[in-house]
Write an enzyme that holds these catalytic residues in place. Structure first.
Site, short mmCIF file in Angstrom:
data_model
loop_
_atom_site.label_atom_id
_atom_site.label_comp_id
_atom_site.label_asym_id
_atom_site.label_seq_id
_atom_site.Cartn_x
_atom_site.Cartn_y
_atom_site.Cartn_z
N GLU A 178 -2.58 -9.27 -0.88
CA GLU A 178 -4.02 -9.27 -0.61
C GLU A 178 -4.82 -9.07 -1.89
O GLU A 178 -5.86 -9.70 -2.09
CB GLU A 178 -4.34 -8.18 0.41
CG GLU A 178 -3.81 -8.48 1.80
CD GLU A 178 -3.96 -7.32 2.76
OE1 GLU A 178 -4.45 -7.55 3.88
OE2 GLU A 178 -3.58 -6.19 2.40
N ALA A 186 0.84 -1.20 0.00
CA ALA A 186 0.00 0.00 0.00
C ALA A 186 0.88 1.25 0.00
O ALA A 186 2.09 1.18 0.22
CB ALA A 186 -0.90 -0.01 1.23
N GLY A 214 -0.41 -5.33 0.66
CA GLY A 214 -1.62 -5.13 -0.10
C GLY A 214 -1.57 -5.78 -1.47
O GLY A 214 -2.61 -6.16 -2.02
N GLU A 264 3.39 -6.52 6.91
CA GLU A 264 2.87 -5.39 7.69
C GLU A 264 3.41 -5.35 9.11
O GLU A 264 3.53 -4.27 9.71
CB GLU A 264 1.33 -5.45 7.72
CG GLU A 264 0.65 -5.12 6.40
CD GLU A 264 0.51 -6.32 5.48
OE1 GLU A 264 -0.14 -6.19 4.43
OE2 GLU A 264 1.07 -7.41 5.79
#
Length: 291
Positions: free
Chosen positions: A145, A99, A142, A165
């Site tokens: 994901e 992200a 991300g 993360e």
């Protein structure tokens, strides 16, 4: 391992350049205007939707603008009767390295909770048509994901997957702890989430995260071929099949079997079911009309 942790953290930190404010808009053949993605139609019959993340200098950081545009493109493809499947890919170096940390850095709890931060990222998993991720390079945080929100993952030989993360003092927030656990099991998912360690494309395939592994220069084309094969079936029945498979992750076995039976029976109300079985008996190729 320590070297990887530093590398993963660096890759995530590189998104701190806030790419969402720096890329000029481009217009693509789909007719839409996008700043952060390339949108096109692929395949011999132009029946495969194609979305390419296009922030190469930021390793395709998943900023808010990019995810919003992706949602718009997915909605358009979902409504396009010509499209039977969708491929999402990145660059040779990175599918998406995480992200945009710059966008997150100064957020507080109240903002995140009241604004339901990252909720719109789930759009990928809500698309009714099949979505294929073609992953080359880094799929971190991300990015991992995003790949897991897709229905099928094809990976290049040098692809790497991770949920790092924890190295930034937080946890996955777009389904990483949930989809990864369902894909690879508790032990490996727990290890990856708690350490930030990566796994290779080959390890991801053995663990059940990835469907197939190809040479890096072939993975996108192979994903498009898969999309063409899917698009050649009944689009209506394909949506039913996807719904049934996804239900397996939400329902008990008994409930899932009941739902499957209802959907199976429902296919008998379609012209395509009749055409498919008739074509089989007549030893010819079915001509589906999506009705």
């Amino acid at each position: 391992m320590a070297a990887f942790c530093r590398t993963a953290a660096l890759l995530l930190q590189r998104t701190n350049t806030s790419p969402c404010s720096r890329i000029a808009a481009r217009t693509y053949s789909s007719g839409g205007q996008f700043q952060y993605i390339i949108v096109d139609k692929k395949g011999e019959k132009q029946n495969v939707g194609f979305i390419q993340l296009n922030l190469p200098k930021a390793l395709n950081a998943l900023c808010d603008g990019l995810m919003t545009e992706m949602g718009q493109a997915l909605d358009a493809f979902d409504e396009d009767k010509q499209i039977g499947a969708i491929v999402i890919t990145g660059s040779d170096k990175a599918f998406a390295a995480g992200a945009d940390i710059k966008e997150m850095q100064n957020r507080n709890f109240q903002e995140c909770y009241a604004g339901n931060f990252l909720a719109h990222w789930n759009k990928v998993s809500l698309v009714r048509k099949p979505v294929i991720a073609a992953v080359n390079g880094f799929a971190l945080g991300g990015g991992c994901e995003l790949a897991m929100m897709c229905d099928i993952i094809y990976a290049g030989e040098k692809a790497q997957f991770a949920q790092p993360e924890i190295l930034l003092g937080t946890i996955p927030g777009a389904g990483g702890t949930q989809r990864l656990t369902r894909a690879v099991g508790k032990s490996l998912a727990m290890e990856l989430v708690l350490t930030g360690d990566r796994i290779s494309a080959q390890e991801a395939k053995l663990a059940g995260l990835v469907s197939k592994v190809y040479p890096a220069d072939q993975v996108v084309q192979e994903a498009i071929k898969c999309g063409e094969k899917i698009a050649g079936t009944s689009k209506l029945v394909c949506i039913m099949a996807k719904e049934a498979v996804n239900a397996a992750f939400e329902l008990t076995l008994a409930e899932g079997n009941r739902m499957e039976k209802r959907l199976f029976h429902a296919t008998f109300a379609t012209d395509d079911r009749k055409e498919g079985m008739t074509a089989f008996v007549e030893k010819r190729k079915a001509a589906f009309t999506d009705k």
